[in-house]
Design a protein around this motif. Structure first.
Motif, PDB file in Angstrom:
ATOM      1  N   ARG A   1      99.351 -50.592  66.282  1.00 17.23           N
ATOM      2  CA  ARG A   1     100.337 -49.725  66.029  1.00 17.23           C
ATOM      3  C   ARG A   1      99.844 -48.326  66.886  1.00 17.23           C
ATOM      4  O   ARG A   1     100.874 -47.793  67.107  1.00 17.23           O
ATOM      5  CB  ARG A   1     100.835 -49.622  64.661  1.00 17.23           C
ATOM      6  CG  ARG A   1     101.451 -50.903  64.103  1.00 17.23           C
ATOM      7  CD  ARG A   1     101.896 -50.613  62.714  1.00 17.23           C
ATOM      8  NE  ARG A   1     102.549 -51.875  62.214  1.00 17.23           N
ATOM      9  CZ  ARG A   1     102.672 -52.090  60.910  1.00 17.23           C
ATOM     10  NH1 ARG A   1     102.383 -51.094  60.155  1.00 17.23           N
ATOM     11  NH2 ARG A   1     103.135 -53.415  60.778  1.00 17.23           N
TER      12      ARG A   1
ATOM     13  N   TYR B   1     101.128 -48.384  70.084  1.00 11.19           N
ATOM     14  CA  TYR B   1     102.772 -48.854  70.124  1.00 11.19           C
ATOM     15  C   TYR B   1     103.524 -47.789  71.059  1.00 11.19           C
ATOM     16  O   TYR B   1     103.171 -46.615  71.253  1.00 11.19           O
ATOM     17  CB  TYR B   1     103.318 -48.830  68.670  1.00 11.19           C
ATOM     18  CG  TYR B   1     104.495 -49.452  68.729  1.00 11.19           C
ATOM     19  CD1 TYR B   1     104.681 -50.987  68.612  1.00 11.19           C
ATOM     20  CD2 TYR B   1     105.931 -48.812  68.646  1.00 11.19           C
ATOM     21  CE1 TYR B   1     105.851 -51.664  68.553  1.00 11.19           C
ATOM     22  CE2 TYR B   1     107.293 -49.601  68.620  1.00 11.19           C
ATOM     23  CZ  TYR B   1     107.092 -50.986  68.413  1.00 11.19           C
ATOM     24  OH  TYR B   1     108.368 -51.719  68.381  1.00 11.19           O
TER      25      TYR B   1
ATOM     26  N   TRP C   1     107.737 -45.879  66.067  1.00 21.90           N
ATOM     27  CA  TRP C   1     107.599 -47.262  65.260  1.00 21.90           C
ATOM     28  C   TRP C   1     108.692 -47.426  64.318  1.00 21.90           C
ATOM     29  O   TRP C   1     108.604 -46.471  63.343  1.00 21.90           O
ATOM     30  CB  TRP C   1     106.186 -47.588  65.019  1.00 21.90           C
ATOM     31  CG  TRP C   1     106.030 -48.739  64.216  1.00 21.90           C
ATOM     32  CD1 TRP C   1     105.728 -50.099  64.702  1.00 21.90           C
ATOM     33  CD2 TRP C   1     106.095 -49.000  62.895  1.00 21.90           C
ATOM     34  NE1 TRP C   1     105.534 -50.920  63.598  1.00 21.90           N
ATOM     35  CE2 TRP C   1     105.954 -50.276  62.539  1.00 21.90           C
ATOM     36  CE3 TRP C   1     106.595 -48.211  61.756  1.00 21.90           C
ATOM     37  CZ2 TRP C   1     105.879 -50.996  61.461  1.00 21.90           C
ATOM     38  CZ3 TRP C   1     106.428 -48.938  60.470  1.00 21.90           C
ATOM     39  CH2 TRP C   1     106.441 -49.970  60.299  1.00 21.90           C
TER      40      TRP C   1
ATOM     41  N   ASP D   1     113.510 -47.506  68.303  1.00 26.43           N
ATOM     42  CA  ASP D   1     112.503 -48.205  68.398  1.00 26.43           C
ATOM     43  C   ASP D   1     112.727 -49.556  69.281  1.00 26.43           C
ATOM     44  O   ASP D   1     113.530 -50.145  69.109  1.00 26.43           O
ATOM     45  CB  ASP D   1     111.943 -48.788  66.997  1.00 26.43           C
ATOM     46  CG  ASP D   1     110.773 -49.768  67.011  1.00 26.43           C
ATOM     47  OD1 ASP D   1     110.364 -50.254  68.086  1.00 26.43           O
ATOM     48  OD2 ASP D   1     110.256 -50.298  66.084  1.00 26.43           O
TER      49      ASP D   1
ATOM     50  N   GLY E   1     109.739 -50.575  71.414  1.00 27.46           N
ATOM     51  CA  GLY E   1     108.334 -51.193  71.721  1.00 27.46           C
ATOM     52  C   GLY E   1     108.018 -51.129  73.301  1.00 27.46           C
ATOM     53  O   GLY E   1     107.220 -51.559  73.837  1.00 27.46           O
TER      54      GLY E   1
END
Length: 294
Positions: free
Chosen positions: A76, A79, A83, A209, A211
């Motif tokens: 993470r 990321y 997140w 979010d 990613g």
């Protein structure tokens, strides 16, 4: 304990195990992996001396989740963008009769709380989940984590204080939240800036979010003007073969947007004083897989 009895015990307590694992990890797939590993250990262990299957299974699950959490934390850190937890369809009504307990479970699985839990240490997170969400006694948590009861009480106090300081707390009727969600989506889908501005609080935030795997803001957008203009612009672009389904996700009303029959986006709102305070937007396709059957 006979094999059939052991299977029945695991099936009975699986919702609790899944609840613990998901709150620890924030991803449905990771939680399911942990619960599956708990089953493998449970089915192969010598259970002759197990008097409380629920406590024993939660202990296994928590320890496995802690190991998994320490592994995924490094993932993470790299990321792309903000997140958010993987959306989880929830419906506590049929399984939890007590409305106060329903409220606790819904709150502890909300996006707002799970985002704050990311900033706790793994042990603090485990203590918070076991104590605040599921009401386990300190002595039992201490045995689960192989810590003294006094140390667990200190971890619990630290975690509780940290969460209270950092999470927004809104007490809104679900029907009002659902109504605002429907009006918000109608305005956003139509590119209606004026309609959006009438719903957004002055200091509203939009947290997206993706990613890095689909289009979404890589930073939190703040202020009604910026959030409204962003959403109106996206709405004017349009989504082909659009379909919207309303679900209970992470303890509250949310909208699942499908494009061509496939999950495209999840919207969930935090609401206070009749205005939208925060917009959560999940567009990472990896986090929408479990919603394909909804």
């Amino acid at each position: 304990m006979a094999t059939d009895t052991a299977t029945d015990a695991f099936v009975e307590h699986r919702p609790v195990l899944m609840g613990v694992a998901y709150r620890m990890l924030g991803r449905v797939a990771d939680a399911e992996d942990v619960v599956q590993e708990a089953w493998l250990r449970w089915s192969s262990d010598d259970r002759a001396d197990v008097r409380e299957p629920r406590g024993y299974l939660v202990r296994i699950t928590t320890r496995l989740a802690l190991d998994r959490l320490r592994h995924v934390r490094s993932r993470r850190e790299t990321y792309v963008g903000p997140w958010l937890p993987e959306p989880l369809v929830t419906d506590f009504g049929p399984t939890v009769a007590d409305t106060a307990e329903q409220a606790v479970l819904a709150d502890s699985v909300s996006f707002a709380v799970l985002v704050v839990l990311e900033s706790l240490s793994p042990l603090e997170r485990a203590v918070f989940v076991l104590r605040e969400a599921f009401g386990f006694p300190f002595a039992e948590i201490a045995a689960t984590l192989d810590r003294s009861e006094s140390a667990v009480r200190q971890l619990a106090a630290r975690a509780r204080r940290h969460v209270d300081e950092r999470r927004p707390r809104y007490d809104v009727d679900p029907a009002e939240r659902r109504d605002l969600t429907e009006r918000f989506l109608a305005a956003a889908a139509g590119g209606d800036l004026e309609g959006l501005m009438s719903l957004l609080a002055p200091g509203v935030q939009l947290v997206g979010d993706s990613g890095g795997k689909s289009k979404a803001p890589l930073r939190v957008i703040e202020s009604a003007d910026k959030v409204g203009r962003f959403l109106a612009a996206v709405g004017r672009e349009g989504i082909p073969d659009l379909e919207i389904r309303f679900l209970e996700i992470n303890g509250g009303p949310a909208a699942l947007v499908l494009a061509g029959g496939k999950p495209d986006t999840v919207f969930q709102l935090e609401v206070a004083d009749g205005r939208i305070q925060r917009v959560y937007v999940v567009r990472n396709p990896d986090k929408l897989v479990s919603l394909a059957s909804q």
